[in-house]
Design a protein around this motif. Structure first.
Motif, mmCIF file in Angstrom:
data_model
loop_
_atom_site.group_PDB
_atom_site.id
_atom_site.type_symbol
_atom_site.label_atom_id
_atom_site.label_comp_id
_atom_site.label_asym_id
_atom_site.label_seq_id
_atom_site.Cartn_x
_atom_site.Cartn_y
_atom_site.Cartn_z
ATOM 1 N N ALA A 63 4.351 3.641 3.620
ATOM 2 C CA ALA A 63 3.000 3.567 4.187
ATOM 3 C C ALA A 63 2.013 4.410 3.384
ATOM 4 C CB ALA A 63 3.016 4.008 5.649
ATOM 5 N N LEU A 64 2.447 5.594 2.949
ATOM 6 C CA LEU A 64 1.565 6.461 2.151
ATOM 7 C C LEU A 64 1.253 5.844 0.791
ATOM 8 C CD1 LEU A 64 2.996 10.020 2.931
ATOM 9 C CD2 LEU A 64 0.800 9.054 3.686
ATOM 10 N N LEU A 65 2.256 5.275 0.147
ATOM 11 C CA LEU A 65 2.023 4.612 -1.147
ATOM 12 C C LEU A 65 0.977 3.510 -1.002
ATOM 13 C CD1 LEU A 65 5.650 4.308 -2.577
ATOM 14 C CD2 LEU A 65 3.764 5.645 -3.548
ATOM 15 N N GLY A 66 1.147 2.689 0.025
ATOM 16 C CA GLY A 66 0.170 1.625 0.259
ATOM 17 C C GLY A 66 -1.173 2.175 0.682
ATOM 18 N N GLY A 67 -1.159 3.210 1.493
ATOM 19 C CA GLY A 67 -2.404 3.802 1.982
ATOM 20 C C GLY A 67 -3.275 4.371 0.882
ATOM 21 N N VAL A 68 -2.649 4.877 -0.178
ATOM 22 C CA VAL A 68 -3.438 5.431 -1.287
ATOM 23 C C VAL A 68 -3.818 4.362 -2.316
ATOM 24 C CG1 VAL A 68 -2.535 7.767 -1.034
ATOM 25 C CG2 VAL A 68 -1.438 6.203 -2.656
ATOM 26 N N GLY A 69 -3.469 3.104 -2.030
ATOM 27 C CA GLY A 69 -3.942 2.017 -2.882
ATOM 28 C C GLY A 69 -2.900 1.310 -3.720
ATOM 29 N N MET A 70 -1.673 1.792 -3.712
ATOM 30 C CA MET A 70 -0.629 1.082 -4.466
ATOM 31 C C MET A 70 -0.420 -0.283 -3.809
ATOM 32 S SD MET A 70 0.816 3.359 -6.817
ATOM 33 C CE MET A 70 2.337 2.558 -7.091
ATOM 34 N N PRO A 71 -0.283 -1.344 -4.586
ATOM 35 C CA PRO A 71 -0.161 -2.696 -4.010
ATOM 36 C C PRO A 71 1.254 -2.997 -3.512
ATOM 37 C CG PRO A 71 -0.136 -2.824 -6.389
ATOM 38 C CD PRO A 71 -0.353 -1.373 -6.043
ATOM 39 N N VAL A 72 1.695 -2.264 -2.500
ATOM 40 C CA VAL A 72 3.066 -2.392 -2.011
ATOM 41 C C VAL A 72 3.181 -3.202 -0.724
ATOM 42 C CG1 VAL A 72 3.821 -0.245 -3.106
ATOM 43 C CG2 VAL A 72 2.955 -0.179 -0.765
ATOM 44 N N PHE A 73 2.068 -3.454 -0.062
ATOM 45 C CA PHE A 73 2.120 -4.225 1.173
ATOM 46 C C PHE A 73 2.202 -5.716 0.844
ATOM 47 C CE2 PHE A 73 -0.629 -0.562 2.909
ATOM 48 C CZ PHE A 73 0.485 0.195 3.221
ATOM 49 N N ALA A 74 2.467 -6.533 1.862
ATOM 50 C CA ALA A 74 2.585 -7.977 1.670
ATOM 51 C C ALA A 74 1.371 -8.515 0.913
ATOM 52 C CB ALA A 74 2.723 -8.674 3.014
ATOM 53 N N GLY A 75 1.631 -9.445 0.010
ATOM 54 C CA GLY A 75 0.551 -10.038 -0.783
ATOM 55 C C GLY A 75 0.000 -9.091 -1.835
ATOM 56 N N PHE A 76 0.793 -8.101 -2.242
ATOM 57 C CA PHE A 76 0.374 -7.092 -3.221
ATOM 58 C C PHE A 76 -0.912 -6.393 -2.800
ATOM 59 C CE2 PHE A 76 3.059 -9.895 -5.804
ATOM 60 C CZ PHE A 76 3.939 -8.966 -6.337
ATOM 61 N N LYS A 77 -1.027 -6.133 -1.503
ATOM 62 C CA LYS A 77 -2.195 -5.415 -0.988
ATOM 63 C C LYS A 77 -1.880 -3.930 -0.886
ATOM 64 C CE LYS A 77 -3.948 -9.301 1.597
ATOM 65 N NZ LYS A 77 -3.646 -10.042 2.808
ATOM 66 N N GLY A 78 -2.924 -3.135 -0.900
ATOM 67 C CA GLY A 78 -2.801 -1.706 -0.719
ATOM 68 C C GLY A 78 -4.131 -1.147 -0.269
ATOM 69 N N GLY A 79 -4.141 0.088 0.155
ATOM 70 C CA GLY A 79 -5.367 0.741 0.577
ATOM 71 C C GLY A 79 -5.366 1.046 2.052
ATOM 72 N N VAL A 80 -6.169 2.029 2.400
ATOM 73 C CA VAL A 80 -6.248 2.451 3.792
ATOM 74 C C VAL A 80 -6.800 1.330 4.678
ATOM 75 C CG1 VAL A 80 -8.548 3.524 3.752
ATOM 76 C CG2 VAL A 80 -6.764 4.457 5.221
ATOM 77 N N GLN A 81 -7.596 0.428 4.091
ATOM 78 C CA GLN A 81 -8.154 -0.682 4.879
ATOM 79 C C GLN A 81 -7.051 -1.572 5.449
ATOM 80 O OE1 GLN A 81 -8.443 -0.463 1.568
ATOM 81 N NE2 GLN A 81 -7.852 -2.418 0.679
ATOM 82 N N VAL A 82 -5.915 -1.658 4.780
ATOM 83 C CA VAL A 82 -4.794 -2.435 5.314
ATOM 84 C C VAL A 82 -4.204 -1.715 6.524
ATOM 85 C CG1 VAL A 82 -2.516 -3.415 4.817
ATOM 86 C CG2 VAL A 82 -4.288 -3.445 3.043
ATOM 87 N N LEU A 83 -4.050 -0.399 6.416
ATOM 88 C CA LEU A 83 -3.467 0.368 7.522
ATOM 89 C C LEU A 83 -4.341 0.367 8.768
ATOM 90 C CD1 LEU A 83 -2.015 3.443 5.593
ATOM 91 C CD2 LEU A 83 -0.759 1.500 6.560
ATOM 92 N N ILE A 84 -5.658 0.337 8.591
ATOM 93 C CA ILE A 84 -6.543 0.327 9.758
ATOM 94 C C ILE A 84 -6.996 -1.090 10.119
ATOM 95 C CG2 ILE A 84 -7.327 2.697 9.411
ATOM 96 C CD1 ILE A 84 -9.949 1.541 8.253
ATOM 97 N N GLY A 85 -6.572 -2.071 9.328
ATOM 98 C CA GLY A 85 -6.937 -3.463 9.563
ATOM 99 C C GLY A 85 -6.027 -4.133 10.580
#
Length: 189
Positions: A63-85
């Motif tokens: 979650a932290l890797l994705g939260g800081v912008g690494m594209p680790v979430f589904a669809g190569f997404k990353g960023g805090v906007q995914v976590l709060i989306g």
């Protein structure tokens, strides 16, 4: 092995499982709001193999890797906007799901039937977190959140829970035999 080496090995294992989660997240079936992805399979697999503490730490790392912008979430997404989306609740739910899944196995036995029960409970936790955030972020009713965020994922979730249980127990037994992890998950061997 001294305590520092054991802690380092534990962190490395957590990093490996965070990376496995990132890789499996890219296997997805697109749906309108929430895709079906390999992330939940990875959460169950992680908790079944390395248990509650390390499983939860691995999911925090993910979650932290994705939260800081690494594209680790589904669809190569990353960023805090995914976590709060809309889909961020699922990712936050992974942490508790991994912990509870691993804890159930640690308190009972690392067997396929217990792993299936533990992974099913983990899946339910993830779906509840996900649907709750969908409701809040998109202003849905509970009925809409259930239809969008839970119902489409139950059958495939049970299949992933079984696969994570079967593969996880198989891999775990081999790692214990090789003395790479201990049976209690109190330490990384």
């Amino acid at each position: 092995m001294n305590n520092n080496n054991s802690k380092l090995r534990g962190l490395i294992i957590c990093g490996i499982f965070a990376a496995i989660t990132a890789i499996l997240a890219q296997i997805e079936i697109p749906l309108p709001i929430v895709p079906i992805s390999g992330q939940t399979f990875a959460v169950g697999l992680t908790a079944t193999i390395i248990g509650s503490r390390y499983g939860a730490i691995a999911m925090v790392c993910y979650a932290l890797l994705g939260g800081v912008g690494m594209p680790v979430f589904a669809g190569f997404k990353g960023g805090v906007q995914v976590l709060i989306g809309p889909t961020g609740g699922y990712i936050i739910g992974f942490i508790l799901a991994a912990y509870v899944t691993g804890l159930i196995l640690e308190k009972t036995k690392f067997t396929l039937p217990m792993a299936m029960i533990a992974n099913t409970i983990g899946m339910i936790i993830t779906l509840i977190f996900g649907a709750t955030q969908l409701k809040i972020v998109l202003g849905m009713t509970w009925g809409q959140a259930l239809v969008t965020g839970i119902y489409p994922f139950v059958v495939v979730g049970l299949i992933k829970a079984f696969l994570a249980s079967w593969l996880g127990i198989t891999v775990r037994r081999r790692l214990v035999q090789a003395k790479l992890i201990d049976q209690t998950n109190k330490r990384v061997a």
